[in-house]
Design a protein around this motif. Structure first.
Motif, PDB file in Angstrom:
ATOM      1  N   ALA A 235      27.343  43.152  39.566  1.00 36.19           N
ATOM      2  CA  ALA A 235      27.644  43.618  38.210  1.00 36.19           C
ATOM      3  C   ALA A 235      27.815  45.138  38.183  1.00 36.19           C
ATOM      4  N   ALA A 236      26.994  45.834  38.970  1.00 31.48           N
ATOM      5  CA  ALA A 236      27.119  47.295  39.040  1.00 31.48           C
ATOM      6  C   ALA A 236      28.439  47.705  39.683  1.00 31.48           C
ATOM      7  N   ILE A 237      28.885  46.934  40.665  1.00 34.31           N
ATOM      8  CA  ILE A 237      30.196  47.216  41.280  1.00 34.31           C
ATOM      9  C   ILE A 237      31.303  47.009  40.263  1.00 34.31           C
ATOM     10  N   ARG A 238      31.193  45.944  39.467  1.00 35.50           N
ATOM     11  CA  ARG A 238      32.233  45.683  38.463  1.00 35.50           C
ATOM     12  C   ARG A 238      32.344  46.829  37.471  1.00 35.50           C
ATOM     13  N   LYS A 239      31.219  47.455  37.146  1.00 37.80           N
ATOM     14  CA  LYS A 239      31.275  48.602  36.243  1.00 37.80           C
ATOM     15  C   LYS A 239      32.052  49.759  36.874  1.00 37.80           C
ATOM     16  N   GLN A 240      31.909  49.905  38.193  1.00 30.62           N
ATOM     17  CA  GLN A 240      32.627  50.981  38.880  1.00 30.62           C
ATOM     18  C   GLN A 240      34.137  50.737  38.908  1.00 30.62           C
ATOM     19  N   ILE A 241      34.543  49.475  38.925  1.00 33.42           N
ATOM     20  CA  ILE A 241      35.964  49.164  39.046  1.00 33.42           C
ATOM     21  C   ILE A 241      36.600  48.831  37.701  1.00 33.42           C
ATOM     22  N   ASP A 242      35.834  48.906  36.622  1.00 34.62           N
ATOM     23  CA  ASP A 242      36.379  48.629  35.293  1.00 34.62           C
ATOM     24  C   ASP A 242      37.555  49.554  34.982  1.00 34.62           C
ATOM     25  N   ALA A 243      38.620  48.976  34.440  1.00 32.94           N
ATOM     26  CA  ALA A 243      39.743  49.788  33.969  1.00 32.94           C
ATOM     27  C   ALA A 243      39.299  50.590  32.747  1.00 32.94           C
ATOM     28  N   GLU A 244      39.703  51.849  32.677  1.00 30.10           N
ATOM     29  CA  GLU A 244      39.350  52.687  31.537  1.00 30.10           C
ATOM     30  C   GLU A 244      40.151  52.264  30.312  1.00 30.10           C
ATOM     31  N   ALA A 245      39.541  52.402  29.143  1.00 23.77           N
ATOM     32  CA  ALA A 245      40.139  51.904  27.900  1.00 23.77           C
ATOM     33  C   ALA A 245      41.466  52.582  27.569  1.00 23.77           C
ATOM     34  N   GLU A 246      41.533  53.909  27.730  1.00 21.18           N
ATOM     35  CA  GLU A 246      42.743  54.622  27.302  1.00 21.18           C
ATOM     36  C   GLU A 246      43.972  54.257  28.147  1.00 21.18           C
ATOM     37  N   PRO A 247      43.883  54.283  29.483  1.00 17.60           N
ATOM     38  CA  PRO A 247      45.044  53.852  30.267  1.00 17.60           C
ATOM     39  C   PRO A 247      45.396  52.384  30.051  1.00 17.60           C
ATOM     40  N   LEU A 248      44.383  51.552  29.813  1.00 15.77           N
ATOM     41  CA  LEU A 248      44.637  50.135  29.570  1.00 15.77           C
ATOM     42  C   LEU A 248      45.407  49.951  28.267  1.00 15.77           C
ATOM     43  N   THR A 249      45.018  50.680  27.242  1.00 13.64           N
ATOM     44  CA  THR A 249      45.757  50.633  25.980  1.00 13.64           C
ATOM     45  C   THR A 249      47.177  51.156  26.170  1.00 13.64           C
ATOM     46  N   ALA A 250      47.308  52.211  26.978  1.00  8.28           N
ATOM     47  CA  ALA A 250      48.624  52.805  27.208  1.00  8.28           C
ATOM     48  C   ALA A 250      49.579  51.836  27.886  1.00  8.28           C
ATOM     49  N   VAL A 251      49.110  51.130  28.906  1.00  8.29           N
ATOM     50  CA  VAL A 251      50.009  50.219  29.618  1.00  8.29           C
ATOM     51  C   VAL A 251      50.393  49.039  28.728  1.00  8.29           C
ATOM     52  N   ARG A 252      49.494  48.605  27.876  1.00  9.69           N
ATOM     53  CA  ARG A 252      49.839  47.531  26.944  1.00  9.69           C
ATOM     54  C   ARG A 252      50.901  47.997  25.947  1.00  9.69           C
ATOM     55  N   THR A 253      50.768  49.238  25.483  1.00 13.20           N
ATOM     56  CA  THR A 253      51.754  49.791  24.555  1.00 13.20           C
ATOM     57  C   THR A 253      53.111  49.927  25.229  1.00 13.20           C
ATOM     58  N   ARG A 254      53.116  50.403  26.465  1.00 17.18           N
ATOM     59  CA  ARG A 254      54.364  50.575  27.205  1.00 17.18           C
ATOM     60  C   ARG A 254      55.031  49.237  27.489  1.00 17.18           C
ATOM     61  N   LEU A 255      54.217  48.263  27.859  1.00 15.38           N
ATOM     62  CA  LEU A 255      54.752  46.937  28.134  1.00 15.38           C
ATOM     63  C   LEU A 255      55.358  46.331  26.876  1.00 15.38           C
ATOM     64  N   ALA A 256      54.690  46.490  25.754  1.00 19.00           N
ATOM     65  CA  ALA A 256      55.207  45.963  24.489  1.00 19.00           C
ATOM     66  C   ALA A 256      56.529  46.630  24.118  1.00 19.00           C
ATOM     67  N   LEU A 257      56.631  47.929  24.371  1.00 19.16           N
ATOM     68  CA  LEU A 257      57.868  48.647  24.068  1.00 19.16           C
ATOM     69  C   LEU A 257      59.025  48.132  24.912  1.00 19.16           C
ATOM     70  N   VAL A 258      58.809  47.997  26.203  1.00 22.19           N
ATOM     71  CA  VAL A 258      59.870  47.529  27.092  1.00 22.19           C
ATOM     72  C   VAL A 258      60.324  46.132  26.693  1.00 22.19           C
TER      73      VAL A 258
END
Length: 338
Positions: free
Chosen positions: A9-32
């Protein structure tokens, strides 16, 4: 949870995607996808890949999508049409999409990947600037799935990216959640190597096959490693779970990948057997996730080296050596004068 589960579980916290870039890629994908549906003959768009199946790790690298064309508008395209190759339609789609995407992202540029247009946005967030890939696709007249381009060969190949998303998002909520955690951990393990042995999709397929309902994260991850290793050792194929495309193959020789998987599976087994002994579990998991877990035995060795590099004698007890305490004189490099 046990010690092994806690450390994973501690490893998963280290590899968690950050919220801001994750939101950004979703926005970009929706635009395309939004602008692509305006292309002549567009039938529908879809999302695929890690973002669609909720297995994205840090850093956020890309979003995957596809554009399905209406065959009636492109009767010459593809193996079931007039045999026309994909390069021309992909180039035309790039020219159409580029100006529309730049209305929102002025620095964006569009190139091509193996399967279609690839968008670079020139707008990093937290040091991450996720791209978007769009696969140009045709429905198949016979069989399930789609025809998608292989621009390296300028040919079409059968695949079912939409079906893959459906399969990997199937099952009960608890089973999906466990499987996604296991996939993310397996991807992190694979990416530690200078040359990853398998694709992220192949790891996801193994998780889909081998992780059963009721398994925990630790046991499920061990099962993935062990069963995948056994399959490669037996020279058995990993078929496309959608039964559309060709069998999946490792990125490196199967023997090399099999050894990696077996070592990881053995270490997970060792961790589970020692569960409750924090140092033993950390030592075992450190062999699997060496970039994420501090191995206490390695740390002890480093401390011992540091002690021996000093100018004073060191007792053996300080080095973790059993038996009567004995002073070990410091080492002296050649040419050192005292």
């Amino acid at each position: 949870m046990g010690t092994t589960a806690d450390m994973l579980a501690a490893i998963r916290k280290q590899i968690d995607a950050e919220a801001e870039p994750l939101t950004a890629v979703r926005t970009r994908l929706a635009l395309v996808r939004k602008v692509a549906i305006g292309y002549e003959g567009a039938r529908r768009t879809y999302a695929s890949g890690s973002l669609a199946v909720h297995t994205m790790n840090h850093p956020v690298t890309d979003g995957d999508s596809g554009l399905v064309l209406d065959r009636r508008c492109y009767p010459q395209l593809g193996p079931e049409g007039g045999g026309e190759h994909p390069q021309e339609v992909v180039d035309d789609l790039c020219k159409f999409l580029g100006p529309l995407v730049r209305e929102e992202y002025p620095k964006a540029r569009v190139c091509t990947s193996k399967r279609g247009p690839k968008f670079y946005f020139g707008s990093p967030i937290n040091g991450q600037d996720p791209t978007v890939d769009m696969v140009v696709a045709l429905t198949r007249r016979e069989g399930n799935g789609l025809w998608i381009p292989n621009l390296n060969k300028n040919t079409w190949e059968p695949s079912d990216p939409e079906g893959h998303v459906t399969l990997l998002n199937s099952g009960t909520a608890s089973h999906r959640a466990i499987r996604r955690k296991i996939i993310r951990l397996a991807k992190a393990w694979n990416k530690q190597f200078d040359k990853p042995g398998v694709s992220s999709f192949m790891l996801s397929v193994w998780a889909y096959e081998f992780v059963e309902p009721g398994m925990g994260v630790a046991d499920g991850l061990r099962t993935l490693f062990v069963k995948a290793a056994a399959r490669l050792k037996a020279h058995q194929a990993t078929p496309d779970p959608a039964e559309v495309s060709a069998n999946l193959k490792p990125l490196l020789p199967a023997e090399n990948v099999q050894r990696r998987l077996q070592k990881a599976g053995d270490a997970l087994e060792e961790a589970l057997l020692a569960d409750g002994d924090e140092d033993s579990v950390a030592a075992a998991l450190g062999r699997v996730f060496w970039k994420y877990v501090d191995n206490p035995k390695t740390n002890q060795l480093a401390a011992a080296v540091q002690l021996l590099s000093g100018r004073s004698a060191v007792p053996t007890t300080a080095l973790g050596v059993a038996g009567p305490a004995v002073l070990i004189p410091p080492t002296r490099s050649y040419g050192d004068v005292s």
